[in-house]
Design a protein around this motif. Structure first.
Motif, PDB file in Angstrom:
ATOM      1  N   LEU A   1       0.754  -1.081   0.018  1.00 22.89           N
ATOM      2  CA  LEU A   1      -0.072  -0.027  -0.038  1.00 22.89           C
ATOM      3  C   LEU A   1       0.729   1.236   0.152  1.00 22.89           C
ATOM      4  CD1 LEU A   1      -3.045   1.293   0.263  1.00 22.89           C
ATOM      5  CD2 LEU A   1      -2.473   1.129   2.748  1.00 22.89           C
ATOM      6  N   PHE A   2       1.785   1.413   0.817  1.00 26.51           N
ATOM      7  CA  PHE A   2       2.669   2.271   0.875  1.00 26.51           C
ATOM      8  C   PHE A   2       3.560   2.570  -0.432  1.00 26.51           C
ATOM      9  CE2 PHE A   2       1.988   2.822   5.252  1.00 26.51           C
ATOM     10  CZ  PHE A   2       2.738   4.120   5.676  1.00 26.51           C
ATOM     11  N   SER A   3       3.719   1.447  -0.869  1.00 23.96           N
ATOM     12  CA  SER A   3       4.305   1.538  -2.589  1.00 23.96           C
ATOM     13  C   SER A   3       3.438   2.179  -3.406  1.00 23.96           C
ATOM     14  CB  SER A   3       4.948   0.232  -3.024  1.00 23.96           C
ATOM     15  OG  SER A   3       5.859  -0.261  -2.099  1.00 23.96           O
TER      16      SER A   3
ATOM     17  N   LEU B   1      13.994   2.816  -3.029  1.00 23.79           N
ATOM     18  CA  LEU B   1      13.045   3.959  -3.428  1.00 23.79           C
ATOM     19  C   LEU B   1      12.737   5.007  -2.416  1.00 23.79           C
ATOM     20  CD1 LEU B   1      11.245   4.579  -5.947  1.00 23.79           C
ATOM     21  CD2 LEU B   1       9.450   3.019  -4.906  1.00 23.79           C
ATOM     22  N   SER B   2      12.583   4.489  -1.060  1.00 18.19           N
ATOM     23  CA  SER B   2      12.154   5.437   0.173  1.00 18.19           C
ATOM     24  C   SER B   2      13.427   6.608   0.003  1.00 18.19           C
ATOM     25  CB  SER B   2      12.162   4.735   1.343  1.00 18.19           C
ATOM     26  OG  SER B   2      11.945   5.709   2.451  1.00 18.19           O
ATOM     27  N   MET B   3      14.672   6.091  -0.237  1.00 16.59           N
ATOM     28  CA  MET B   3      15.867   7.017   0.021  1.00 16.59           C
ATOM     29  C   MET B   3      15.647   7.847  -1.279  1.00 16.59           C
ATOM     30  SD  MET B   3      18.289   8.058   1.673  1.00 16.59           S
ATOM     31  CE  MET B   3      19.543   9.133   1.582  1.00 16.59           C
ATOM     32  N   LEU B   4      15.660   7.617  -2.312  1.00 17.89           N
ATOM     33  CA  LEU B   4      15.309   8.224  -3.754  1.00 17.89           C
ATOM     34  C   LEU B   4      14.248   9.094  -3.474  1.00 17.89           C
ATOM     35  CD1 LEU B   4      15.958   5.404  -6.514  1.00 17.89           C
ATOM     36  CD2 LEU B   4      17.470   7.452  -5.644  1.00 17.89           C
TER      37      LEU B   4
ATOM     38  N   VAL C   1       6.927  10.368   6.469  1.00 15.47           N
ATOM     39  CA  VAL C   1       6.555   9.077   7.180  1.00 15.47           C
ATOM     40  C   VAL C   1       7.173   7.685   6.391  1.00 15.47           C
ATOM     41  CG1 VAL C   1       4.354   7.881   7.384  1.00 15.47           C
ATOM     42  CG2 VAL C   1       4.032  10.117   7.584  1.00 15.47           C
ATOM     43  N   ASP C   2       7.164   7.949   5.193  1.00 12.43           N
ATOM     44  CA  ASP C   2       7.430   6.558   4.430  1.00 12.43           C
ATOM     45  C   ASP C   2       9.128   6.361   4.804  1.00 12.43           C
ATOM     46  OD1 ASP C   2       7.367   4.606   2.292  1.00 12.43           O
ATOM     47  OD2 ASP C   2       8.800   5.868   1.199  1.00 12.43           O
ATOM     48  N   TYR C   3       9.875   7.363   4.748  1.00 16.79           N
ATOM     49  CA  TYR C   3      11.430   7.417   4.863  1.00 16.79           C
ATOM     50  C   TYR C   3      11.622   6.681   6.579  1.00 16.79           C
ATOM     51  CZ  TYR C   3      16.229   8.393   5.761  1.00 16.79           C
ATOM     52  OH  TYR C   3      17.543   8.407   6.241  1.00 16.79           O
ATOM     53  N   HIS C   4      10.902   7.235   7.286  1.00 16.94           N
ATOM     54  CA  HIS C   4      11.013   7.032   8.782  1.00 16.94           C
ATOM     55  C   HIS C   4      10.413   5.354   9.034  1.00 16.94           C
ATOM     56  CE1 HIS C   4      11.801   7.537  13.028  1.00 16.94           C
ATOM     57  NE2 HIS C   4      10.728   7.220  13.259  1.00 16.94           N
ATOM     58  N   ARG C   5       9.501   5.223   8.297  1.00 20.01           N
ATOM     59  CA  ARG C   5       8.704   3.520   8.240  1.00 20.01           C
ATOM     60  C   ARG C   5       9.957   2.809   7.719  1.00 20.01           C
ATOM     61  NH1 ARG C   5       5.809   0.271   5.433  1.00 20.01           N
ATOM     62  NH2 ARG C   5       4.595  -1.141   6.492  1.00 20.01           N
TER      63      ARG C   5
ATOM     64  N   ALA D   1       9.434  -3.540  18.167  1.00 16.54           N
ATOM     65  CA  ALA D   1       9.773  -2.055  18.384  1.00 16.54           C
ATOM     66  C   ALA D   1       9.232  -1.240  17.133  1.00 16.54           C
ATOM     67  CB  ALA D   1      11.125  -2.042  18.212  1.00 16.54           C
ATOM     68  N   LYS D   2       8.007  -1.726  16.337  1.00 12.18           N
ATOM     69  CA  LYS D   2       7.603  -0.973  15.276  1.00 12.18           C
ATOM     70  C   LYS D   2       6.856   0.444  15.861  1.00 12.18           C
ATOM     71  CE  LYS D   2       8.576  -3.619  11.730  1.00 12.18           C
ATOM     72  NZ  LYS D   2       9.472  -3.277  10.889  1.00 12.18           N
ATOM     73  N   GLN D   3       6.736   1.306  14.825  1.00 11.64           N
ATOM     74  CA  GLN D   3       6.075   2.643  15.292  1.00 11.64           C
ATOM     75  C   GLN D   3       4.636   2.531  14.996  1.00 11.64           C
ATOM     76  OE1 GLN D   3       7.316   6.105  12.841  1.00 11.64           O
ATOM     77  NE2 GLN D   3       7.537   7.196  14.485  1.00 11.64           N
ATOM     78  N   GLY D   4       3.884   3.031  16.110  1.00 12.45           N
ATOM     79  CA  GLY D   4       2.569   2.700  16.032  1.00 12.45           C
ATOM     80  C   GLY D   4       1.896   4.288  15.334  1.00 12.45           C
ATOM     81  N   TRP D   5       0.663   4.208  15.090  1.00  7.33           N
ATOM     82  CA  TRP D   5       0.168   5.279  14.544  1.00  7.33           C
ATOM     83  C   TRP D   5       0.247   6.622  15.308  1.00  7.33           C
ATOM     84  CZ3 TRP D   5      -0.858   4.811   9.399  1.00  7.33           C
ATOM     85  CH2 TRP D   5      -1.133   3.769   8.953  1.00  7.33           C
TER      86      TRP D   5
END
Length: 403
Positions: free
Chosen positions: A15-17, A137-140, A186-190, A200-204
């Motif tokens: 979905l993020f992609s 792709l996130s870094m780009l 959001v995408d890069y940090h995720r 240790a995943k990040q919650g909403w």
């Protein structure tokens, strides 16, 4: 092989992609619309500046993509995976042509969508490889955002303030730029957090606070530069050219090791200097508290100088409706961003919600004790890890208390 502690490619990754591709196409479409409007109205100067930003951003992103393409093809066992990739599946010369014609970044989007679909929907093997692609792709996207979206947001803000009016196309461009920046954060940090254990995943709520303090820090910076450019338009370029080399030198002094070649590393340092012009971005291992304090003190001081300069050179009649408000709100907004950032690491960081989880790299020497995702061939070829994003994960999460 990838450690079982790490999550595999999921529907949320897919979905993020997809959303990332949509925001990318929306950003490109809005750029074309804005450029067409400027050209049709005879505003050739703004048209030239906009096209220049688009070309510069595209060239920089394509260069990074091409460097990474060459690096990855030299990795042991990587050739067994190229048939799964829209971009890597081409021969070297054809891939070079795609990058020369500024299509390499788009092909990477297509590759991520196609491979992610095969892994998530068709349940095919290659989950680690799909994650590998999304990391790059996130870094780009991060690079593209600060090379184009942030400067373009500054440009549109400048035009609106300079002309004291705004057309629909300018609002669309501002929305596209803000959307691109917000999604990048959001995408890069995720993507970085995917190097950490699942628990240790990040919650909403944590992600929202993280996004908010970044927005509160970036917005005043963009506004200050835009306001300064309305009174001294010829000096805004000089301002950037004076600060940017200093930031590049600072990146060099931190001994960055992101790329696999000297030329690529200097391209990376130059890009980091551009990112730092708008936002903090950690690039070196070790405690980052001192570096962060130095950076925010410098940017806050520089932003204050820009605002004071604008205040004294502005037109008192034309700006009397909003000048006092901006002069008060922008510093307060930046201060709120700093306070919210501190609050995030004190209260909303994932390890604060799960105190039994030790952050990756905590209390360990630089570069030791960190596990990273790897990609593996279905034929049993040697594993290949995404060194680039692993490097940033090490830098970003070395010590929670130092951030």
């Amino acid at each position: 092989m990838a450690s079982p502690r790490f999550s595999k490619y999921s529907w949320l990754d897919f979905l993020f992609s997809v959303v990332g591709v949509c925001t990318y196409l929306f950003d490109v479409g809005s750029d074309i619309w804005v450029g067409t409007e400027f050209y049709s109205r005879g505003e050739f100067f703004w048209f030239g500046v906009l096209v220049g930003l688009m070309v510069l951003s595209s060239v920089v992103v394509q260069m990074f993509s091409w460097f990474w393409f060459k690096y990855d093809r030299d990795l042991e066992g990587f050739d067994s995976l190229i048939d799964r990739n829209v971009l890597f599946g081409f021969c070297g010369k054809l891939s070079l042509i795609l990058h020369v014609f500024q299509l390499g970044f788009f092909c990477r989007h297509v590759s991520v969508i196609w491979h992610g679909f095969r892994v998530w929907w068709r349940r095919e093997a290659g989950s680690e490889y799909a994650v590998y692609l999304t990391h790059d792709l996130s870094m780009l996207r991060l690079i593209e955002t600060f090379c184009e979206s942030a400067p373009q947001l500054t440009l549109m803000t400048h035009i609106t303030l300079h002309t004291d009016s705004a057309r629909t196309v300018q609002y669309v461009s501002v929305v596209a730029s803000i959307t691109s920046i917000a999604w990048m954060v959001v995408d890069y940090h995720r993507s970085l957090r995917s190097f950490l254990p699942d628990k240790a995943k990040q919650g909403w709520s944590s992600a929202f606070v993280y996004f908010l303090w970044n927005l509160l820090l970036i917005a005043p910076r963009v506004a200050a530069v835009a306001l300064f450019s309305t009174v001294l338009p010829l000096f805004v370029a000089a301002h950037f050219l004076l600060i940017w080399p200093v930031l590049v030198f600072w990146a060099w002094r931190q001994q960055t090791d992101f790329m696999d070649s000297a030329g690529g590393e200097w391209l990376y340092r130059a890009t980091v200097g551009l990112i730092w012009y708008f936002s903090w971005f950690n690039v070196a291992e070790g405690g980052t508290r001192k570096r962060s304090i130095i950076y925010h003190t410098f940017v806050a001081t520089d932003g204050g100088i820009l605002l004071v300069t604008w205040w004294f050179y502005r037109d008192p009649v034309l700006t009397q409706a909003y000048a006092p408000v901006l002069l008060a709100i922008l510093p307060l907004t930046y201060l709120m961003g700093l306070l919210l950032k501190t609050l995030y690491y004190c209260c909303f960081h994932p390890t604060k919600w799960r105190p039994h989880v030790q952050e990756v790299g905590a209390e360990l020497p630089d570069g030791q004790g960190v596990s990273f995702r790897t990609i593996s061939s279905p034929t049993g070829a040697p594993c290949v890890r995404n060194k680039r994003m692993a490097c940033h994960a090490t830098c970003f999460y070395f010590k929670v208390e130092a951030l």
